[in-house]
Design a protein around this motif. Structure first.
Motif, mmCIF file in Angstrom:
data_model
loop_
_atom_site.group_PDB
_atom_site.id
_atom_site.type_symbol
_atom_site.label_atom_id
_atom_site.label_comp_id
_atom_site.label_asym_id
_atom_site.label_seq_id
_atom_site.Cartn_x
_atom_site.Cartn_y
_atom_site.Cartn_z
ATOM 1 N N HIS A 51 -7.289 2.985 -3.828
ATOM 2 C CA HIS A 51 -8.348 2.189 -4.460
ATOM 3 C C HIS A 51 -7.763 1.042 -5.272
ATOM 4 O O HIS A 51 -8.224 -0.092 -5.198
ATOM 5 N N TYR A 52 -6.735 1.338 -6.064
ATOM 6 C CA TYR A 52 -6.124 0.314 -6.906
ATOM 7 C C TYR A 52 -5.267 -0.669 -6.116
ATOM 8 O O TYR A 52 -5.257 -1.865 -6.400
ATOM 9 N N PHE A 53 -4.527 -0.179 -5.131
ATOM 10 C CA PHE A 53 -3.475 -1.001 -4.525
ATOM 11 C C PHE A 53 -3.590 -1.222 -3.022
ATOM 12 O O PHE A 53 -2.881 -2.068 -2.486
ATOM 13 N N GLY A 54 -4.433 -0.473 -2.322
ATOM 14 C CA GLY A 54 -4.545 -0.671 -0.885
ATOM 15 C C GLY A 54 -3.441 0.057 -0.139
ATOM 16 O O GLY A 54 -3.251 1.256 -0.295
ATOM 17 N N THR A 55 -2.675 -0.680 0.657
ATOM 18 C CA THR A 55 -1.635 -0.087 1.488
ATOM 19 C C THR A 55 -0.345 0.154 0.710
ATOM 20 O O THR A 55 -0.186 -0.315 -0.423
ATOM 21 N N LYS A 56 0.591 0.843 1.348
ATOM 22 C CA LYS A 56 1.903 1.057 0.723
ATOM 23 C C LYS A 56 2.625 -0.268 0.541
ATOM 24 O O LYS A 56 3.326 -0.465 -0.460
ATOM 25 N N ASP A 57 2.463 -1.198 1.489
ATOM 26 C CA ASP A 57 3.048 -2.531 1.331
ATOM 27 C C ASP A 57 2.538 -3.195 0.055
ATOM 28 O O ASP A 57 3.307 -3.784 -0.719
ATOM 29 N N ASP A 58 1.227 -3.119 -0.153
ATOM 30 C CA ASP A 58 0.627 -3.730 -1.342
ATOM 31 C C ASP A 58 1.120 -3.047 -2.617
ATOM 32 O O ASP A 58 1.372 -3.709 -3.630
#
Length: 197
Positions: free
Chosen positions: A53-60
């Motif tokens: 929710h806070y950051f999206g994907t692992k890349d993000d």
């Protein structure tokens, strides 16, 4: 009668900061490949869905943990637009547009010093390279993108060290056009020229 308190309760944990702290520690210790959203969430004491929710994907999440003042993926988007034979020039111009910006440079220097630390080298080798740099080579359609983009990164890291961290002359005082003219041919050879197997 006691009024109910308003706003955030005193001493309540900052969930977002806890996730970022756990992510930074994991990326530094285990690298990008060894870090999972689930493990970061467990270390931060939150549900994995909250991390997404806070950051999206692992890349993000990785880029947020690096605390970069700009999203490098957006900065280098123009690199893949246009002829591959001119990609090195576009890469350098995109790079210089942020590194020569006095508002952004201090934060970039802090990140550069962090990734150059042997204790956290995985942030570069297993994070920044596969998340930001290698996708450029793939999008350009060059052969051996992982190999070639590592060579590009080696040149750029040297430029960062000489021009911005140590400020060694004459590299530190070159104009942006001089940097492009000087480094462009080498980067272009790494992208499309003959390189040893």
């Amino acid at each position: 009668m006691t009024r109910p308190s308003r706003g955030r309760r005193p001493g309540a944990p900052d969930t977002r900061a806890a996730v970022l702290g756990a992510a930074r520690a994991s990326f530094a210790a285990k690298g990008f490949g060894g870090t999972t959203i689930r493990a970061v969430a467990a270390d931060a004491g939150v549900d994995p869905a909250l991390v997404h929710h806070y950051f999206g994907t692992k890349d993000d999440l990785f880029l947020a943990a690096m605390e970069l003042p700009v999203d490098p993926r957006r900065v280098i988007e123009p690199v893949v637009e246009g002829p591959v034979e001119e990609a090195a020039e576009r890469f350098l111009r995109a790079f210089l547009s942020v590194w020569d910006d006095p508002q952004v440079q201090p934060a970039l220097l802090a990140v550069a010093r962090a990734v150059m630390d042997p204790a956290t080298h995985r942030l570069l080798s297993e994070g920044f390279l596969p998340v930001v740099i290698e996708p450029v080579g793939i999008a350009l359609g060059i052969d051996r993108p992982q190999h070639r983009m590592a060579l590009v990164a080696s040149q750029v890291m040297g430029l960062i060290l000489m021009r911005y961290v140590m400020r060694i002359e004459p590299v530190a005082s070159l104009t942006s056009e001089q940097v492009v003219a000087t480094y462009g041919p080498t980067l272009q050879r790494y992208l499309t020229g003959e390189i040893p197997d």
